[in-house]
Design an enzyme around this catalytic site. Structure first.
Site, PDB file in Angstrom:
ATOM      1  N   LYS A  13       0.830  -1.208   0.000  1.00  0.00           N
ATOM      2  CA  LYS A  13       0.000   0.000   0.000  1.00  0.00           C
ATOM      3  C   LYS A  13       0.863   1.257   0.000  1.00  0.00           C
ATOM      4  CE  LYS A  13      -2.196  -0.966   3.899  1.00  0.00           C
ATOM      5  NZ  LYS A  13      -1.565  -2.235   4.370  1.00  0.00           N
ATOM      6  N   ARG A  88      -8.909   0.974   9.812  1.00  0.00           N
ATOM      7  CA  ARG A  88      -8.564  -0.410  10.135  1.00  0.00           C
ATOM      8  C   ARG A  88      -9.616  -1.071  11.009  1.00  0.00           C
ATOM      9  NH1 ARG A  88      -2.533   0.365   9.589  1.00  0.00           N
ATOM     10  NH2 ARG A  88      -1.501  -1.616   9.932  1.00  0.00           N
ATOM     11  N   ARG A 127      12.156  -7.639   4.704  1.00  0.00           N
ATOM     12  CA  ARG A 127      12.129  -6.239   5.135  1.00  0.00           C
ATOM     13  C   ARG A 127      12.737  -6.108   6.540  1.00  0.00           C
ATOM     14  NH1 ARG A 127       6.550  -2.895   4.679  1.00  0.00           N
ATOM     15  NH2 ARG A 127       6.069  -3.766   6.719  1.00  0.00           N
ATOM     16  N   ARG A 133      12.647  -3.022  11.306  1.00  0.00           N
ATOM     17  CA  ARG A 133      11.470  -2.492  12.008  1.00  0.00           C
ATOM     18  C   ARG A 133      11.010  -3.492  13.052  1.00  0.00           C
ATOM     19  NH1 ARG A 133       6.566  -0.401   8.202  1.00  0.00           N
ATOM     20  NH2 ARG A 133       5.278  -1.315   9.830  1.00  0.00           N
ATOM     21  N   ARG A 144       0.078  -8.809  13.655  1.00  0.00           N
ATOM     22  CA  ARG A 144      -0.481  -7.782  12.751  1.00  0.00           C
ATOM     23  C   ARG A 144      -1.431  -8.428  11.741  1.00  0.00           C
ATOM     24  NH1 ARG A 144       4.764  -5.211  10.480  1.00  0.00           N
ATOM     25  NH2 ARG A 144       3.432  -3.715   9.425  1.00  0.00           N
TER      26      ARG A 144
HETATM   27  P1  AMP Z   1       1.449   0.207   9.328  1.00  0.00           P
HETATM   28  O1  AMP Z   1       2.745   0.833   8.970  1.00  0.00           O
HETATM   29  O2  AMP Z   1       0.261   0.828   8.637  1.00  0.00           O
HETATM   30  O3  AMP Z   1       1.447  -1.298   9.179  1.00  0.00           O
HETATM   31  O4  AMP Z   1       1.210   0.505  10.878  1.00  0.00           O
HETATM   32  C1  AMP Z   1       2.140   0.113  11.870  1.00  0.00           C
HETATM   33  C2  AMP Z   1       1.450   0.019  13.213  1.00  0.00           C
HETATM   34  O5  AMP Z   1       0.879   1.293  13.582  1.00  0.00           O
HETATM   35  C3  AMP Z   1       0.249  -0.935  13.287  1.00  0.00           C
HETATM   36  O6  AMP Z   1       0.638  -2.280  13.510  1.00  0.00           O
HETATM   37  C4  AMP Z   1      -0.530  -0.368  14.462  1.00  0.00           C
HETATM   38  O7  AMP Z   1       0.088  -0.652  15.702  1.00  0.00           O
HETATM   39  C5  AMP Z   1      -0.369   1.131  14.229  1.00  0.00           C
HETATM   40  N1  AMP Z   1      -1.427   1.662  13.312  1.00  0.00           N
HETATM   41  C6  AMP Z   1      -1.245   2.221  12.091  1.00  0.00           C
HETATM   42  N2  AMP Z   1      -2.413   2.596  11.556  1.00  0.00           N
HETATM   43  C7  AMP Z   1      -3.365   2.251  12.462  1.00  0.00           C
HETATM   44  C8  AMP Z   1      -4.792   2.353  12.483  1.00  0.00           C
HETATM   45  N3  AMP Z   1      -5.475   2.889  11.456  1.00  0.00           N
HETATM   46  N4  AMP Z   1      -5.444   1.896  13.586  1.00  0.00           N
HETATM   47  C9  AMP Z   1      -4.778   1.373  14.631  1.00  0.00           C
HETATM   48  N5  AMP Z   1      -3.438   1.214  14.665  1.00  0.00           N
HETATM   49  C10 AMP Z   1      -2.726   1.661  13.595  1.00  0.00           C
END
Ligand code: AMP
Length: 194
Positions: A13, A88, A127, A133, A144
């Site tokens: 994404k 989400r 990654r 990360r 996740r």
């Molecule tokens: P991402 O980079 O989008 O995978 O986000 C990394 C982490 O940030 C996720 O595993 C959540 O802990 C938090 N996070 C990001 N976006 C959201 C969201 N819309 N709702 C809740 N937690 C989020």
């Protein structure tokens, strides 16, 4: 034009959102990027979310909704927004609808990147080795994926019911995925202009 890029973590994404920023002048709203920025700035918010993020769980709806609202307020004249990693959960989707409606706007299109979970695990392992990360470690990544499947995937039905969902093969090459996205967006833009 408000587009949601939908799909599990590591589906690509972010990569696609960045291409749309470069090619169409849209603004990418990635809640994951915003939360990581809060962490590296050392802010109170960053400190509050760090452990939750590293474990692979979702941070509260309230926090991410506030981050999105702030960005919508700061960019009233944007050509378009790409929501990346948001919404989400069902309450987040509802908050987004309400917030856009209050601005005379709506979610115009939702593009779901369909991917194979085994391939995702492979992608994320690489990654993790390259970028380190914390939430890409195998245990957190599994969490996740569970969060995605239980809390986020139900939104597919919601957007399908609204006739907004388009699905594409996220396992194709980056260029193939981006040309599929381009044609979906062109159609959505033509429909909006009518
Ligand atoms: P991402 O980079 O989008 O995978 O986000 C990394 C982490 O940030 C996720 O595993 C959540 O802990 C938090 N996070 C990001 N976006 C959201 C969201 N819309 N709702 C809740 N937690 C989020």
């Amino acid at each position: 034009m408000n587009l949601i890029l939908f799909g599990p973590p590591a589906a690509g994404k972010g990569t696609q959102a960045k291409k749309l920023v470069a090619e169409r002048g849209f603004i990418q709203l990635s809640t994951g990027d915003m939360l990581r920025a809060a962490r590296s700035s050392g802010s109170e918010l960053g400190k509050r979310v760090a452990a939750i993020m590293d474990s692979g769980s979702l941070v509260s709806d309230e926090i991410v909704i506030a981050l999105i609202e702030e960005q919508l307020d700061q960019n009233p004249k944007a050509a378009g927004f790409i929501f990346d990693g948001f919404p989400r959960t069902t309450p987040q989707a509802k908050a987004l609808d309400d917030s856009l409606a209050g601005r005379g706007q709506m979610v115009d299109a939702v593009i779901r990147l369909k991917v194979d979970e085994a391939a995702l695990i492979d992608r994320v392992t690489k990654r993790f080795e390259a970028e380190g990360r914390a939430d890409d470690n195998p245990e957190a990544f599994k969490k996740r994926l569970i969060a995605y499947n239980t809390q986020t995937a139900p939104l597919v039905e919601v957007y399908m019911g609204q006739g907004k969902l388009a699905e594409i093969d996220g396992m194709a090459s980056v260029d193939t995925v981006s040309s599929s996205i381009a044609s979906i967006l062109d159609n959505a833009q033509a429909k909006k202009a009518k």
